[in-house]
Design a protein around this motif. Structure first.
Motif, PDB file in Angstrom:
ATOM      1  N   ALA A  85       0.914  -1.301   0.067  1.00  0.00           N
ATOM      2  CA  ALA A  85      -0.030  -0.139   0.077  1.00  0.00           C
ATOM      3  C   ALA A  85       0.981   1.177   0.015  1.00  0.00           C
ATOM      4  O   ALA A  85       0.235   2.325  -0.243  1.00  0.00           O
ATOM      5  CB  ALA A  85      -0.886  -0.099   1.294  1.00  0.00           C
ATOM      6  N   LEU A  99      -1.500   7.588   4.137  1.00  0.00           N
ATOM      7  CA  LEU A  99      -2.358   6.982   3.173  1.00  0.00           C
ATOM      8  C   LEU A  99      -3.812   6.966   3.504  1.00  0.00           C
ATOM      9  O   LEU A  99      -4.272   6.620   4.755  1.00  0.00           O
ATOM     10  CB  LEU A  99      -1.950   5.642   2.646  1.00  0.00           C
ATOM     11  N   THR A 104      -5.703  10.941  -0.431  1.00  0.00           N
ATOM     12  CA  THR A 104      -4.329  10.999  -0.833  1.00  0.00           C
ATOM     13  C   THR A 104      -4.334  10.860  -2.276  1.00  0.00           C
ATOM     14  O   THR A 104      -4.788  10.047  -3.057  1.00  0.00           O
ATOM     15  CB  THR A 104      -3.618   9.865  -0.095  1.00  0.00           C
ATOM     16  N   TYR A 116      -3.405   8.851  -9.244  1.00  0.00           N
ATOM     17  CA  TYR A 116      -4.363   8.134  -8.613  1.00  0.00           C
ATOM     18  C   TYR A 116      -4.675   8.908  -7.598  1.00  0.00           C
ATOM     19  O   TYR A 116      -3.927   9.602  -6.799  1.00  0.00           O
ATOM     20  CB  TYR A 116      -3.549   6.842  -8.057  1.00  0.00           C
ATOM     21  N   VAL A 135      -6.770   7.975  -3.832  1.00  0.00           N
ATOM     22  CA  VAL A 135      -7.179   7.008  -2.871  1.00  0.00           C
ATOM     23  C   VAL A 135      -8.748   7.276  -2.519  1.00  0.00           C
ATOM     24  O   VAL A 135      -8.951   8.374  -1.984  1.00  0.00           O
ATOM     25  CB  VAL A 135      -6.304   6.992  -1.544  1.00  0.00           C
ATOM     26  N   PHE A 150      -9.482   3.166   2.113  1.00  0.00           N
ATOM     27  CA  PHE A 150      -8.087   2.679   2.590  1.00  0.00           C
ATOM     28  C   PHE A 150      -8.683   2.002   4.119  1.00  0.00           C
ATOM     29  O   PHE A 150      -8.879   2.869   4.939  1.00  0.00           O
ATOM     30  CB  PHE A 150      -6.978   3.658   2.801  1.00  0.00           C
ATOM     31  N   LEU A 153      -7.503  -1.383   0.011  1.00  0.00           N
ATOM     32  CA  LEU A 153      -7.108  -0.108  -0.966  1.00  0.00           C
ATOM     33  C   LEU A 153      -7.638   0.058  -2.063  1.00  0.00           C
ATOM     34  O   LEU A 153      -7.603  -0.858  -3.104  1.00  0.00           O
ATOM     35  CB  LEU A 153      -5.551  -0.034  -0.837  1.00  0.00           C
ATOM     36  N   MET A 203      -8.143   2.736  -5.369  1.00  0.00           N
ATOM     37  CA  MET A 203      -7.251   4.042  -5.954  1.00  0.00           C
ATOM     38  C   MET A 203      -8.210   4.140  -7.081  1.00  0.00           C
ATOM     39  O   MET A 203      -8.495   3.171  -8.014  1.00  0.00           O
ATOM     40  CB  MET A 203      -5.967   3.954  -6.089  1.00  0.00           C
TER      41      MET A 203
END
Length: 159
Positions: A32, A55, A59, A76, A78, A81, A87, A89
């Protein structure tokens, strides 16, 4: 190592998985971390965080990669998460707006990690969705093998 990819009316959906002989917290923390991506993703040359450290949803990270003979630059973001579990993205840039999902779960002998790329290629790229899915599946298998090698202590591109 397993994986499948499919395309339906131009949509690409590729799911690949690997079992790594390390605990979930180790595998998920490493995989990650955007700064680690060039160490196990063969096609990623560099990553630069656009937001502060850590993260979390929101993000953003800028990636420079090469794929199918082309240099790609994309960012990308996020969107979800859950440390040690999931995760998600997304990017809307480039010829292939895509979502990437990692999941991790404990299994006998270590951690099962899945890597799923899905999206709808834009423009001319959508006509080659089947070929694109096959290339993504092949690259993902290689990348997950590299991740396993890095985390299990074998030779790799860096740490």
């Amino acid at each position: 190592m397993s994986g499948h990819g499919r395309s339906r009316r131009g949509r690409v959906d590729v799911l690949t998985e690997v079992v790594v002989a390390r605990p979930v917290d180790v595998v998920s923390a490493y995989a990650a971390d955007p700064a680690r991506a060039p160490h196990w993703y063969r096609n990623i040359d560099s990553v630069e965080l656009r937001t502060g450290p850590g993260l979390r949803p929101g993000t953003r990270a800028a990636f420079v990669a090469h794929f199918l003979g082309r240099r790609l630059e994309y960012e990308y973001e996020v969107v979800e998460f859950v440390p040690g579990e999931r995760l998600v993205m997304r990017t809307a840039q480039g010829p292939f707006p895509m979502q990437t999902v990692y999941t991790w779960e404990p299994v006998p002998g270590g951690t099962r990690m899945t890597l799923r790329n899905s999206g709808e290629p834009a423009g001319f790229a959508r006509f080659g969705a089947r070929v694109l899915a096959a290339q993504i599946r092949r690259a993902n298998r290689e990348d997950l093998r590299a991740l396993r090698t890095v985390l299990e202590g074998g030779p790799h591109r860096g740490t």
